[in-house]
Design a protein around this motif. Sequence first.
Motif, PDB file in Angstrom:
ATOM      1  N   LYS A 266       0.825  -1.251  -0.047  1.00  0.00           N
ATOM      2  CA  LYS A 266       0.092  -0.058   0.059  1.00  0.00           C
ATOM      3  C   LYS A 266       0.800   1.322  -0.186  1.00  0.00           C
ATOM      4  O   LYS A 266       0.830   2.123  -0.824  1.00  0.00           O
ATOM      5  CB  LYS A 266      -0.942  -0.017   1.358  1.00  0.00           C
ATOM      6  CG  LYS A 266      -1.819   1.089   1.373  1.00  0.00           C
ATOM      7  CD  LYS A 266      -2.787   1.138   2.686  1.00  0.00           C
ATOM      8  CE  LYS A 266      -3.891   2.288   2.276  1.00  0.00           C
ATOM      9  NZ  LYS A 266      -4.467   2.363   3.746  1.00  0.00           N
ATOM     10  N   LEU A 267       2.116   1.172   0.937  1.00  0.00           N
ATOM     11  CA  LEU A 267       2.909   2.400   0.865  1.00  0.00           C
ATOM     12  C   LEU A 267       3.801   2.536  -0.514  1.00  0.00           C
ATOM     13  O   LEU A 267       3.563   3.837  -1.203  1.00  0.00           O
ATOM     14  CB  LEU A 267       3.799   2.205   2.031  1.00  0.00           C
ATOM     15  CG  LEU A 267       4.887   3.254   2.172  1.00  0.00           C
ATOM     16  CD1 LEU A 267       4.149   4.775   2.427  1.00  0.00           C
ATOM     17  CD2 LEU A 267       5.663   2.780   3.542  1.00  0.00           C
TER      18      LEU A 267
ATOM     19  N   ALA B 162       1.447   4.110  -2.913  1.00  0.00           N
ATOM     20  CA  ALA B 162       1.273   5.519  -2.848  1.00  0.00           C
ATOM     21  C   ALA B 162       2.539   6.229  -3.160  1.00  0.00           C
ATOM     22  O   ALA B 162       2.377   7.231  -3.747  1.00  0.00           O
ATOM     23  CB  ALA B 162       0.842   5.702  -1.221  1.00  0.00           C
TER      24      ALA B 162
ATOM     25  N   SER C 157       5.239  16.506   3.660  1.00  0.00           N
ATOM     26  CA  SER C 157       4.108  15.674   2.989  1.00  0.00           C
ATOM     27  C   SER C 157       4.436  14.240   2.666  1.00  0.00           C
ATOM     28  O   SER C 157       3.585  13.283   2.677  1.00  0.00           O
ATOM     29  CB  SER C 157       4.061  16.297   1.333  1.00  0.00           C
ATOM     30  OG  SER C 157       5.242  16.288   0.597  1.00  0.00           O
TER      31      SER C 157
ATOM     32  N   GLU D  24       5.943  12.689   5.216  1.00  0.00           N
ATOM     33  CA  GLU D  24       5.558  12.014   6.457  1.00  0.00           C
ATOM     34  C   GLU D  24       3.907  11.735   6.489  1.00  0.00           C
ATOM     35  O   GLU D  24       3.910  10.729   7.234  1.00  0.00           O
ATOM     36  CB  GLU D  24       6.064  13.057   7.634  1.00  0.00           C
ATOM     37  CG  GLU D  24       7.604  13.106   7.927  1.00  0.00           C
ATOM     38  CD  GLU D  24       7.943  14.215   8.841  1.00  0.00           C
ATOM     39  OE1 GLU D  24       6.928  14.934   8.957  1.00  0.00           O
ATOM     40  OE2 GLU D  24       8.967  14.008   9.607  1.00  0.00           O
ATOM     41  N   THR D  25       3.268  12.748   5.910  1.00  0.00           N
ATOM     42  CA  THR D  25       1.917  12.315   6.017  1.00  0.00           C
ATOM     43  C   THR D  25       1.555  11.193   5.217  1.00  0.00           C
ATOM     44  O   THR D  25       0.548  10.507   5.641  1.00  0.00           O
ATOM     45  CB  THR D  25       1.093  13.695   5.354  1.00  0.00           C
ATOM     46  OG1 THR D  25       1.641  14.739   6.180  1.00  0.00           O
ATOM     47  CG2 THR D  25      -0.278  13.740   5.583  1.00  0.00           C
ATOM     48  N   LEU D  26       2.004  10.939   4.012  1.00  0.00           N
ATOM     49  CA  LEU D  26       1.922   9.967   3.368  1.00  0.00           C
ATOM     50  C   LEU D  26       2.062   8.625   3.859  1.00  0.00           C
ATOM     51  O   LEU D  26       1.284   7.578   3.805  1.00  0.00           O
ATOM     52  CB  LEU D  26       2.649  10.160   2.082  1.00  0.00           C
ATOM     53  CG  LEU D  26       2.482   8.933   0.966  1.00  0.00           C
ATOM     54  CD1 LEU D  26       2.423   9.573  -0.677  1.00  0.00           C
ATOM     55  CD2 LEU D  26       3.290   7.885   0.923  1.00  0.00           C
TER      56      LEU D  26
ATOM     57  N   LYS E  77       2.347   7.905   7.177  1.00  0.00           N
ATOM     58  CA  LYS E  77       1.334   7.954   8.396  1.00  0.00           C
ATOM     59  C   LYS E  77       0.174   7.213   7.711  1.00  0.00           C
ATOM     60  O   LYS E  77      -0.603   6.649   8.586  1.00  0.00           O
ATOM     61  CB  LYS E  77       1.310   9.053   9.121  1.00  0.00           C
ATOM     62  CG  LYS E  77       2.341   9.551  10.004  1.00  0.00           C
ATOM     63  CD  LYS E  77       2.130  10.877  10.720  1.00  0.00           C
ATOM     64  CE  LYS E  77       3.553  11.207  11.344  1.00  0.00           C
ATOM     65  NZ  LYS E  77       3.241  12.446  12.120  1.00  0.00           N
ATOM     66  N   GLU E  78      -0.436   7.600   6.633  1.00  0.00           N
ATOM     67  CA  GLU E  78      -1.557   7.376   6.102  1.00  0.00           C
ATOM     68  C   GLU E  78      -1.538   6.143   5.606  1.00  0.00           C
ATOM     69  O   GLU E  78      -2.669   5.337   5.622  1.00  0.00           O
ATOM     70  CB  GLU E  78      -2.144   8.546   5.182  1.00  0.00           C
ATOM     71  CG  GLU E  78      -2.388   9.640   5.446  1.00  0.00           C
ATOM     72  CD  GLU E  78      -2.737  10.784   4.315  1.00  0.00           C
ATOM     73  OE1 GLU E  78      -2.554  10.321   3.259  1.00  0.00           O
ATOM     74  OE2 GLU E  78      -3.429  12.016   4.653  1.00  0.00           O
ATOM     75  N   ASN E  79      -0.310   5.515   5.046  1.00  0.00           N
ATOM     76  CA  ASN E  79      -0.461   4.205   4.272  1.00  0.00           C
ATOM     77  C   ASN E  79       0.040   3.042   5.125  1.00  0.00           C
ATOM     78  O   ASN E  79       0.065   1.965   4.928  1.00  0.00           O
ATOM     79  CB  ASN E  79      -0.055   4.484   2.870  1.00  0.00           C
ATOM     80  CG  ASN E  79      -0.650   5.346   2.156  1.00  0.00           C
ATOM     81  OD1 ASN E  79      -1.689   4.630   1.356  1.00  0.00           O
ATOM     82  ND2 ASN E  79      -0.412   6.705   1.968  1.00  0.00           N
ATOM     83  N   ASN E  80       0.891   3.431   6.153  1.00  0.00           N
ATOM     84  CA  ASN E  80       1.776   2.802   7.012  1.00  0.00           C
ATOM     85  C   ASN E  80       2.033   3.423   8.446  1.00  0.00           C
ATOM     86  O   ASN E  80       3.172   3.240   8.491  1.00  0.00           O
ATOM     87  CB  ASN E  80       2.967   2.049   6.211  1.00  0.00           C
ATOM     88  CG  ASN E  80       3.429   0.707   6.854  1.00  0.00           C
ATOM     89  OD1 ASN E  80       3.219   0.301   8.002  1.00  0.00           O
ATOM     90  ND2 ASN E  80       3.486  -0.097   5.916  1.00  0.00           N
ATOM     91  N   PRO E  81       1.112   3.544   9.233  1.00  0.00           N
ATOM     92  CA  PRO E  81       1.212   4.318  10.509  1.00  0.00           C
ATOM     93  C   PRO E  81       2.274   3.747  11.300  1.00  0.00           C
ATOM     94  O   PRO E  81       2.819   4.217  12.282  1.00  0.00           O
ATOM     95  CB  PRO E  81      -0.106   4.427  10.998  1.00  0.00           C
ATOM     96  CG  PRO E  81      -0.834   3.131  10.487  1.00  0.00           C
ATOM     97  CD  PRO E  81      -0.406   3.004   9.088  1.00  0.00           C
TER      98      PRO E  81
END
Length: 199
Positions: free
Chosen positions: A115-116, A119, A153, A155-157, A159-163
């Motif tokens: 998933k990451l 992305a 951006s 870091e946000t990506l 966290k959203e895809n692999n916290p």
Amino acid sequence: MDFAAVLGISQEVFEFVLLPLIIFLARIIDVPLNTLRVIYMLQGKRGLSTALGFLEALIWLIAISQIMQHLSNPISYVAYAGGFAAGIYVGMGIEEKLAIGNIVIRIITQRNASKLLKALKSKDYKFTEVEAHGSKGEVSVIFVIAGRKQLHSLETLIKENNPKAFMTVEGVKSVKEFDEMMEAPIPKSFLKSPFLKVK
């Protein structure tokens, strides 16, 4: 030269008000110049870092020469130290705003990081995935090359895809140098971490 007479003010006003203000402002200018000089020097920009070094030294000499001429004025000492401290604060702010250079983000995550990776690919980031073995089992180590301005951006990506991912950030001198390294096998020293072993 009698600057007080030239400016049409009393010697006391010049020595205890105007002079400390000039010294304070000089330090606010030359300390950030030092910050920028170091940044550009690490980026290999010789001409720009040399010019900034010249300006930095010139301003510093002007400030220190005025202090030496007015050794009996303790306000000048306070202005010098205060300007230095304020210059560090200003320099850090400028450095954060400019965000000069490139970074390598090292992401350690569970083996299934599809998933990451998807992305990252959708955002056109350059990345390389390496299989490794961590203290808790099989993991993936993902290296991403990006500009420093993209860090937030990214870091946000992540966290959203692999916290649960573990992330470190390092500076890189040039993208070309990084690309050449990615074409060859990644050295184990670059992957060093107490949490994993490369297969």
